[in-house]
Design a protein around this motif. Sequence first.
Motif, PDB file in Angstrom:
ATOM      1  N   ASN A 118      36.930  47.255  43.035  1.00 29.66           N
ATOM      2  CA  ASN A 118      38.363  47.476  42.775  1.00 29.66           C
ATOM      3  C   ASN A 118      39.110  46.225  43.229  1.00 29.66           C
ATOM      4  O   ASN A 118      39.223  45.953  44.425  1.00 29.66           O
ATOM      5  CB  ASN A 118      38.840  48.710  43.544  1.00 29.66           C
ATOM      6  CG  ASN A 118      40.302  49.037  43.255  1.00 29.66           C
ATOM      7  OD1 ASN A 118      41.100  48.140  42.952  1.00 29.66           O
ATOM      8  ND2 ASN A 118      40.661  50.310  43.356  1.00 29.66           N
ATOM      9  N   TRP A 130      35.057  40.022  35.235  1.00 30.51           N
ATOM     10  CA  TRP A 130      35.214  40.928  36.397  1.00 30.51           C
ATOM     11  C   TRP A 130      36.032  42.164  35.978  1.00 30.51           C
ATOM     12  O   TRP A 130      36.648  42.823  36.796  1.00 30.51           O
ATOM     13  CB  TRP A 130      35.957  40.163  37.513  1.00 30.51           C
ATOM     14  CG  TRP A 130      35.491  40.463  38.907  1.00 30.51           C
ATOM     15  CD1 TRP A 130      36.024  41.390  39.757  1.00 30.51           C
ATOM     16  CD2 TRP A 130      34.420  39.840  39.633  1.00 30.51           C
ATOM     17  NE1 TRP A 130      35.352  41.379  40.953  1.00 30.51           N
ATOM     18  CE2 TRP A 130      34.361  40.426  40.904  1.00 30.51           C
ATOM     19  CE3 TRP A 130      33.505  38.839  39.332  1.00 30.51           C
ATOM     20  CZ2 TRP A 130      33.434  40.045  41.866  1.00 30.51           C
ATOM     21  CZ3 TRP A 130      32.589  38.460  40.283  1.00 30.51           C
ATOM     22  CH2 TRP A 130      32.566  39.063  41.535  1.00 30.51           C
ATOM     23  N   HIS A 131      36.019  42.439  34.638  1.00 27.74           N
ATOM     24  CA  HIS A 131      36.923  43.463  34.111  1.00 27.74           C
ATOM     25  C   HIS A 131      36.664  44.859  34.686  1.00 27.74           C
ATOM     26  O   HIS A 131      37.556  45.684  34.759  1.00 27.74           O
ATOM     27  CB  HIS A 131      36.817  43.511  32.580  1.00 27.74           C
ATOM     28  CG  HIS A 131      35.406  43.578  32.090  1.00 27.74           C
ATOM     29  ND1 HIS A 131      34.642  42.460  31.893  1.00 27.74           N
ATOM     30  CD2 HIS A 131      34.612  44.637  31.794  1.00 27.74           C
ATOM     31  CE1 HIS A 131      33.433  42.820  31.480  1.00 27.74           C
ATOM     32  NE2 HIS A 131      33.387  44.132  31.425  1.00 27.74           N
ATOM     33  N   TRP A 132      35.416  45.121  35.117  1.00 30.87           N
ATOM     34  CA  TRP A 132      35.096  46.460  35.644  1.00 30.87           C
ATOM     35  C   TRP A 132      35.868  46.782  36.922  1.00 30.87           C
ATOM     36  O   TRP A 132      36.033  47.928  37.280  1.00 30.87           O
ATOM     37  CB  TRP A 132      33.594  46.584  35.926  1.00 30.87           C
ATOM     38  CG  TRP A 132      33.110  45.552  36.894  1.00 30.87           C
ATOM     39  CD1 TRP A 132      33.213  45.602  38.247  1.00 30.87           C
ATOM     40  CD2 TRP A 132      32.510  44.300  36.573  1.00 30.87           C
ATOM     41  NE1 TRP A 132      32.706  44.448  38.793  1.00 30.87           N
ATOM     42  CE2 TRP A 132      32.255  43.633  37.786  1.00 30.87           C
ATOM     43  CE3 TRP A 132      32.149  43.683  35.376  1.00 30.87           C
ATOM     44  CZ2 TRP A 132      31.675  42.374  37.839  1.00 30.87           C
ATOM     45  CZ3 TRP A 132      31.557  42.440  35.433  1.00 30.87           C
ATOM     46  CH2 TRP A 132      31.321  41.799  36.650  1.00 30.87           C
TER      47      TRP A 132
END
Length: 202
Positions: free
Chosen positions: A25, A128-130
Amino acid sequence: MLKQKRWYDYLWIVSVVYLILGFFNILFAWFGLLCFMIPLLISIINGNKAYCNKYCGRGQLFELLGGRFGLSRKAAPPKFLRSKWFRYGFLTFFMTMFILMLYTTYLVFGGMSLKEVVTLLWVFKLPWHWAGVPGVTPWVAQFAFGFYSVMLTSTVLGLITMMLFKPRSWCVYCPMGTMTQGICQIKHRKDDLDGRKSKANC
Ligand code: SF4
């Protein structure tokens, strides 16, 4: 005799947890601001490097990995790394890149699309979209991606320096260390001019 451990001897765990959380996150990256503000406040208020000497989790992590886990060659860092021109040159470069990161955040604030990447060593754009969080204001997320890039880059540089030289060789040219030392020396000089005996530990 073994030195008794204090709570602040475990702050390296915070550094590890910080990097892990940012993987899942990106908004946790905002907490990294504390690593910028606390050392500066300590050096401005107390005129010493207590943060580096006691509370820096990253320095402790390098000490642990390079020292206890033997991941360091333990060779003396080259002289140029300690030189003023290199340390202040690196600080200038680091701050320039930091300002560019803030500028990108500003552009996203103004409507540019969010880039969900982490830039490693100022060059390599890693997807790093996750770690993105749906519904978050784009500039808030952009700052987090940018700040995490800064933290990851400095950690990787520190790990490389740790492996090549002594465990805490990163501390020789760490921008935060350079800034706090500079502040501490200025305060020290001021105390001398005021005729007070300085207790600064620069
Ligand atoms: S020089 Fe940088 S990495 Fe080293 S202890 Fe100080 S703030 Fe931490």
